[in-house]
Design an enzyme around this catalytic site. Structure first.
Site, PDB file in Angstrom:
ATOM      1  N   HIS A 376       3.468   0.872  -0.463  1.00 28.23           N
ATOM      2  CA  HIS A 376       2.462   1.762  -0.689  1.00 28.23           C
ATOM      3  C   HIS A 376       2.911   3.319  -0.280  1.00 28.23           C
ATOM      4  O   HIS A 376       1.957   4.098  -0.501  1.00 28.23           O
ATOM      5  CB  HIS A 376       1.069   1.455  -0.006  1.00 28.23           C
ATOM      6  CG  HIS A 376       0.466   0.147  -0.423  1.00 28.23           C
ATOM      7  ND1 HIS A 376      -0.130  -0.059  -1.651  1.00 28.23           N
ATOM      8  CD2 HIS A 376       0.650  -1.244  -0.009  1.00 28.23           C
ATOM      9  CE1 HIS A 376      -0.721  -1.313  -1.751  1.00 28.23           C
ATOM     10  NE2 HIS A 376      -0.063  -2.013  -0.862  1.00 28.23           N
ATOM     11  N   LYS A 569     -10.979  11.747  -1.260  1.00 32.20           N
ATOM     12  CA  LYS A 569     -10.018  10.991  -0.714  1.00 32.20           C
ATOM     13  C   LYS A 569      -9.787  11.149   0.485  1.00 32.20           C
ATOM     14  O   LYS A 569     -10.454  12.046   1.083  1.00 32.20           O
ATOM     15  CB  LYS A 569      -8.809  11.287  -1.647  1.00 32.20           C
ATOM     16  CG  LYS A 569      -8.423  12.853  -1.741  1.00 32.20           C
ATOM     17  CD  LYS A 569      -7.151  13.100  -2.687  1.00 32.20           C
ATOM     18  CE  LYS A 569      -7.671  12.945  -4.070  1.00 32.20           C
ATOM     19  NZ  LYS A 569      -6.781  11.940  -4.749  1.00 32.20           N
ATOM     20  N   ARG A 570      -8.739  10.245   1.196  1.00 28.91           N
ATOM     21  CA  ARG A 570      -8.581  10.944   2.676  1.00 28.91           C
ATOM     22  C   ARG A 570      -8.087  12.235   2.743  1.00 28.91           C
ATOM     23  O   ARG A 570      -7.361  12.721   1.991  1.00 28.91           O
ATOM     24  CB  ARG A 570      -7.524   9.713   3.292  1.00 28.91           C
ATOM     25  CG  ARG A 570      -8.207   8.485   3.369  1.00 28.91           C
ATOM     26  CD  ARG A 570      -9.202   8.496   4.605  1.00 28.91           C
ATOM     27  NE  ARG A 570      -8.782   8.797   5.908  1.00 28.91           N
ATOM     28  CZ  ARG A 570      -8.434   7.750   6.645  1.00 28.91           C
ATOM     29  NH1 ARG A 570      -8.689   6.589   6.470  1.00 28.91           N
ATOM     30  NH2 ARG A 570      -7.938   8.468   7.776  1.00 28.91           N
ATOM     31  N   LYS A 575      -1.949  15.495   0.090  1.00 20.33           N
ATOM     32  CA  LYS A 575      -3.040  15.444  -0.962  1.00 20.33           C
ATOM     33  C   LYS A 575      -3.576  16.727  -1.394  1.00 20.33           C
ATOM     34  O   LYS A 575      -4.305  17.134  -2.320  1.00 20.33           O
ATOM     35  CB  LYS A 575      -4.326  14.488  -0.608  1.00 20.33           C
ATOM     36  CG  LYS A 575      -3.697  12.982  -0.333  1.00 20.33           C
ATOM     37  CD  LYS A 575      -4.932  12.059   0.011  1.00 20.33           C
ATOM     38  CE  LYS A 575      -4.439  10.601   0.413  1.00 20.33           C
ATOM     39  NZ  LYS A 575      -4.244   9.829  -0.687  1.00 20.33           N
ATOM     40  N   THR A 677      -5.781   5.455  -6.693  1.00 20.28           N
ATOM     41  CA  THR A 677      -6.850   4.836  -7.552  1.00 20.28           C
ATOM     42  C   THR A 677      -8.230   5.527  -7.830  1.00 20.28           C
ATOM     43  O   THR A 677      -8.682   5.155  -8.517  1.00 20.28           O
ATOM     44  CB  THR A 677      -6.966   3.778  -6.700  1.00 20.28           C
ATOM     45  OG1 THR A 677      -7.213   3.893  -5.355  1.00 20.28           O
ATOM     46  CG2 THR A 677      -5.826   2.670  -6.693  1.00 20.28           C
ATOM     47  N   LYS A 681     -10.880   5.468 -11.107  1.00 22.71           N
ATOM     48  CA  LYS A 681     -12.360   5.410 -10.850  1.00 22.71           C
ATOM     49  C   LYS A 681     -12.932   6.318 -11.843  1.00 22.71           C
ATOM     50  O   LYS A 681     -13.982   6.176 -12.681  1.00 22.71           O
ATOM     51  CB  LYS A 681     -12.861   5.078  -9.645  1.00 22.71           C
ATOM     52  CG  LYS A 681     -12.429   4.109  -8.948  1.00 22.71           C
ATOM     53  CD  LYS A 681     -12.615   4.011  -7.420  1.00 22.71           C
ATOM     54  CE  LYS A 681     -11.812   3.384  -6.664  1.00 22.71           C
ATOM     55  NZ  LYS A 681     -11.456   3.425  -5.154  1.00 22.71           N
TER      56      LYS A 681
HETATM   57  C1  26Q Z   1      -0.107   2.341  10.359  1.00 24.16           C
HETATM   58  C2  26Q Z   1       0.378   2.104  11.382  1.00 24.16           C
HETATM   59  C3  26Q Z   1      -0.629   2.320  12.563  1.00 24.16           C
HETATM   60  C4  26Q Z   1      -2.205   2.428  12.157  1.00 24.16           C
HETATM   61  C5  26Q Z   1      -2.427   2.388  10.731  1.00 24.16           C
HETATM   62  C6  26Q Z   1      -1.375   2.324   9.885  1.00 24.16           C
HETATM   63  C7  26Q Z   1      -1.848   2.257   8.433  1.00 24.16           C
HETATM   64  C8  26Q Z   1      -3.110   2.099   8.053  1.00 24.16           C
HETATM   65  C9  26Q Z   1      -3.379   1.986   6.457  1.00 24.16           C
HETATM   66  C10 26Q Z   1      -0.995   3.101   7.519  1.00 24.16           C
HETATM   67  C11 26Q Z   1      -1.287   3.214   6.301  1.00 24.16           C
HETATM   68  C12 26Q Z   1      -2.587   2.819   5.784  1.00 24.16           C
HETATM   69  C13 26Q Z   1      -2.933   2.876   4.473  1.00 24.16           C
HETATM   70  C14 26Q Z   1      -2.279   3.397   3.303  1.00 24.16           C
HETATM   71  C15 26Q Z   1      -2.629   3.773   2.004  1.00 24.16           C
HETATM   72  O1  26Q Z   1      -3.987   3.471   1.721  1.00 24.16           O
HETATM   73  N1  26Q Z   1      -1.908   3.989   1.049  1.00 24.16           N
HETATM   74  C16 26Q Z   1      -2.263   4.263  -0.304  1.00 24.16           C
HETATM   75  O2  26Q Z   1      -2.559   2.927  -0.954  1.00 24.16           O
HETATM   76  C17 26Q Z   1      -2.922   3.260  -2.218  1.00 24.16           C
HETATM   77  C18 26Q Z   1      -2.867   1.586  -2.960  1.00 24.16           C
HETATM   78  O3  26Q Z   1      -1.738   1.422  -3.519  1.00 24.16           O
HETATM   79  C19 26Q Z   1      -2.249   4.214  -3.256  1.00 24.16           C
HETATM   80  O4  26Q Z   1      -2.913   4.318  -4.494  1.00 24.16           O
HETATM   81  C20 26Q Z   1      -2.073   5.331  -2.297  1.00 24.16           C
HETATM   82  O5  26Q Z   1      -1.175   6.455  -3.131  1.00 24.16           O
HETATM   83  C21 26Q Z   1      -1.391   5.075  -0.959  1.00 24.16           C
HETATM   84  O6  26Q Z   1      -1.732   6.366  -0.473  1.00 24.16           O
END
Ligand code: 26Q
Length: 836
Positions: A376, A569-570, A575, A677, A681
């Site tokens: 991702h 978004k985050r 971004k 995503t 929406k």
């Molecule tokens: C990693 C290590 C330690 C703690 C947390 C994490 C962690 C947690 C969540 C790292 C990444 C995430 C989430 C990532 C994420 O949401 N990525 C997004 O995924 C979407 C679905 O595929 C995409 O549409 C987005 O582009 C992408 O940024």
């Protein structure tokens, strides 16, 4: 002879027979009263919508139960191949309205509540979000399991039952403050605890080789600390098809034995401390924060998920087939949601070899034909790496297995590229350096038969960039699966007015076949239809205004004739919320200079959470709020420009926001957003995208046509070509309006009482090394925003574009995405439950 087994129902009967519980209005009224009075002990004097919501949810949960059991029976009796979606995050949001929609009882239940004098909307809004995810990746998992149930695929979602989900964001003096999200404080009617399916998870200790009764040598994992994984199941109903799948979330509980040992040793305090340590594992969701990288508790969580889920699948397997694993790979498939659960690859090897006596080769053949990995992110700094030392201490046997996997893999690379030591170093699962690290993405690629990205561009860049060595070795492993969103939640449920108009016009098959929306295309030229469409959008905008008015204590000059310009978004530098703010400052400056009269009023809405340790992201929130303060209190801006920061953006907030959005901001630096995503929406709800050629924007533009999309910015290739000679100061010096914007920022116009507050932000965008190249895209962004205004001025034309965006959003249903996962990777057979 008593067998200690209750006979609850005839399982065969439940396959073919519909559940008996009433689905009529009065059935809901009766059950509601029953729960409200007898279970919850409330009467008509209770004014809180919360208990009424609980009573209704109980009544609806009952309706899911029979279907849930029937679905189980079908899967069991067909002995079908199954899929398992392993994810550290399931961002489910609220459940009630989704359950009603999928059971087809929304209207009946709304009426039933109305007759009781209850506004169902109030009950729906009183439910807390299940916020067990950070953002896109977690919400994708939630949309995926909705589509799996709708497509009647035998898929179980496996995740963690965090006591505290994503933090609640409040804004104090313009700054983000995090509050713990104790979402389970009032209990959770949708989950069922299943103690009987608990598993024991080991940590620490050491390994020894022992000879078993048959004289074969086996690894034993000894003197470990054990934690119990207890499953909680949530029903996942398909759309009006009788299927109810399961989401199984694990909770960590201290084991009895482990406490007893401590008690026997007489150390009460130690025993309590050990219990707390064990139960900490599922206490809190980690934010995706650079500072949280490499944290021991996070690795514990990951292993806990992987081990509990695999033990669960294997226990079920043994229950049916005994210890014969010859068909295990034919019957099972695991999809890893990013590298977070990828320790499952080593854990499956351990369970097959150490616990079930398979040889390395047998176990490896099974592992690499059952595991599939989804990536991702393209940001190299976001790739997970775990210190070998930490893994050795926490998961000693798993570290041995990873070394063995790597040894076999390095031999394969050597055979393919003899003598290429540089390549061996590059591709090794173990990164050598000051401290050895395990590269989890490489483990995931080596141990899987499928590796996919989440949008066309992203998958291409994985193959050509991040994973090119692996692509050269195994090109057939790599594939793309463009993301989607579920049209049930993101159109049918959140925008009933628009959904109603669509169904009146083209029928309601679109709910499960979103490509049907194409039938709306001719209606874009129908003036009467356009009028309906516009009225619905304007009403949704008014509803959003009313909702926000009630949340903000400031006087807001909002009106539905303004462009509702939305970026939710985050908060992250890539971004580029800052680019959005630069445009807002530009508009502010134009209006101040007296050039505002010819402009279209605009209301810019920005929402999102910053990772608690991400300094720059928090500064961006501060900037948005400070600029907002200046603009919203300036009389010159009234009915021309408003900027709002929407606090605590989450799933339920998006459900309120997307029906009222005109413009969807998707403005990441090209090549950085894997997919996105939120863009989908918003498009589905008739917003038009202003965006870069990044992630799924490219495919959105392909679907809707160039003329219905506001494109700007450098391409991914241009971004890469510029690196090394990017010159933001040069660009600023050539652009007078940009100079003025930078001047307002640098002169402290938005931080009058806190000089220097935004220096780090300003310096970062002016730096030659700014990886996000915000300044490079400024001019083209401003021009695109001008085109937005010109288009908006012609209401008819805008509405046409809006209709065409919705009409061409069919590709972005997770039904399509999941069909592709199933066709190319999972190969599951749909399992009809009943004939509708
Ligand atoms: C990693 C290590 C330690 C703690 C947390 C994490 C962690 C947690 C969540 C790292 C990444 C995430 C989430 C990532 C994420 O949401 N990525 C997004 O995924 C979407 C679905 O595929 C995409 O549409 C987005 O582009 C992408 O940024």
């Amino acid at each position: 002879m008593p067998t200690n087994q209750f006979v609850i129902s005839n399982p065969k009967a439940s396959i073919t027979k519909l559940p008996e519980q009433g689905m009529k209005k009065n059935d809901f009224i009766d059950d509601f009263k029953q729960y409200y009075v007898h279970l919850l002990g409330r009467d008509e004097n209770c004014r809180s919508p919360y208990y009424a919501g609980e009573a209704l949810s109980q009544a609806i949960r009952d309706r899911l139960m029979e279907r849930w059991k029937a679905t189980h029976q079908v899967y069991k009796s067909h002995n079908c191949r199954r899929g398992y979606y392993l994810s550290m995050e399931f961002l489910m949001g609220r459940t009630l309205s989704n359950a009603m929609l999928n059971l087809g009882i929304t209207d009946t239940v709304t009426l039933a509540m109305y007759e009781l004098g209850i506004d169902i909307e109030e009950l729906i809004s009183s439910e807390l979000d299940a916020g067990l995810g950070n953002g896109g990746l977690g919400r994708l998992a939630a949309c995926f399991i909705d589509s799996c149930a709708t497509l009647q695929l035998p898929v179980i979602g496996y995740g963690l039952r965090y006591e505290y989900g994503m933090f609640t964001q409040i804004i104090i003096n313009g700054e983000q403050v995090e509050k713990p999200d104790h979402w389970l404080r009032h209990g959770n009617v949708w989950e069922i605890e299943r103690l009987e399916y608990s598993h024991c998870i080991k940590f620490g200790g050491h390994t020894e080789i022992k000879t078993d009764e048959n004289g074969t040598q086996r690894y034993c994992w000894l003197s470990s600390n054990n934690v119990l994984a207890v499953p909680f199941d949530t029903p996942i109903p398909g759309y009006q098809n009788g299927t109810v799948n399961s989401l199984r979330l694990w909770k960590a509980v201290a084991t009895e034995e482990f406490n007893l040992d401590e008690f026997n040793a007489g150390d009460y305090a130690e025993a309590v401390a050990a219990k707390i340590k064990a139960e900490n594992i599922t206490m809190v969701l980690y934010p995706n924060d650079v500072n949280e990288n490499g944290k021991e508790l996070r690795l514990r969580q990951q292993y806990f998920l992987a081990s509990a889920s695999l033990q669960d699948v294997i226990a079920h397997w043994i229950g049916v087939h005994g210890r014969n694993f010859s068909e295990f790979a034919e019957k099972s498939c695991f999809q890893l949601n990013d590298t977070h659960p990828s320790i499952a690859i080593a854990e499956l090897m351990r369970l097959l070899i150490d616990i079930n006596g398979l040889t390395w080769h047998e176990a490896w053949a099974i592992t690499k034909s059952t595991m599939a990995y989804t990536n991702h992110t393209l940001l190299p700094e976001a790739l997970e790496k775990w210190p070998v030392k930490l893994m050795q201490r926490l998961l000693p046997r798993l570290m041995d297995i990873i070394f063995d996997i790597n040894a076999h893999f390095m031999a394969e690379v050597s055979a393919h590229w003899p003598g290429d030591t540089e390549r061996l170093r590059r591709m090794s699962i173990i990164e050598e350096g000051e401290e050895q690290l395990v590269r989890m993405a490489y483990l995931a690629i080596v141990g899987s038969f499928s590796v996919n990205g989440v949008a066309k561009l992203h998958s291409k860049l994985l193959q050509q960039g991040l994973f090119r060595d692996f692509y050269a070795l195994w090109p057939q492993k790599f594939n793309n699966k463009t993301n989607g969103v579920t049209p049930r939640r993101w159109l049918a449920a959140c925008n009933p007015e628009l959904a109603g108009l669509i169904s009146e016009t083209i029928g309601d098959l679109w709910v499960t076949d979103l490509s049907q929306l194409k039938k709306l295309v001719p209606y874009a030229d129908d003036a009467e239809f356009r009028q309906h469409w516009r009225t619905i959008k304007q009403t949704a905008k008014q509803r959003l205004i009313d909702y926000k008015r009630h949340k903000f204590d400031m006087e807001l000059h909002l009106n539905v004739d303004a462009i509702f310009d939305v970026q939710v978004k985050r908060i992250h530098e890539y971004k580029r919320q800052v680019l959005n703010v630069l445009h807002v400052i530009y508009l502010y400056n134009e209006i101040k200079k007296g050039n505002g009269d010819s402009r279209v009023p605009r209301c810019v809405l920005i929402g999102g959470k910053a990772a608690p340790g991400y300094h720059m992201a928090k500064k961006i929130i501060r900037l948005i709020n400070n600029v907002s303060q200046v603009i919203n209190t300036d009389p010159d801006m009234v009915n021309k420009l408003t900027l709002l920061f929407l606090p605590d953006y989450r799933v339920s907030a998006m459900e309120k926001i997307c029906p009222g959005a005109d413009l969807s901001e998707q403005i990441s630096t090209a090549g950085k957003e894997a997919s996105g995503t939120g863009n989908m929406k918003l498009m589905m709800n008739g917003a038009i995208t202003i965006g870069t050629l990044d992630g799924a924007n490219i495919e959105i533009r392909e679907e809707v046509g160039d003329e219905n999309f506001f494109l700007f910015g450098l391409t991914e290739q241009q971004v890469e070509e510029r690196r090394g000679h990017y010159d933001p100061l040069g660009i600023i010096s050539q652009d007078k309006e940009l100079q003025e914007v930078m001047h307002l920022l640098e002169a402290g116009c938005f931080n009058q009482f806190e000089p220097g507050l935004f220096d780090d932000l300003i310096n970062s965008i002016k730096s030659t090394y700014d990886p996000w190249m915000t300044i490079a895209d400024f001019r083209s962004y401003i021009d695109a925003q001008k085109r937005v205004e010109d288009a908006y001025r012609d209401h008819d034309h805008w509405t046409k574009m809006s209709i065409l965006n919705c009409a061409n959003s069919g590709k972005f249903s997770t039904d399509r995405t999941i069909s592709e996962y199933n066709r190319d990777i999972w190969k599951l057979t749909p399992q009809p439950i009943i004939d509708n």
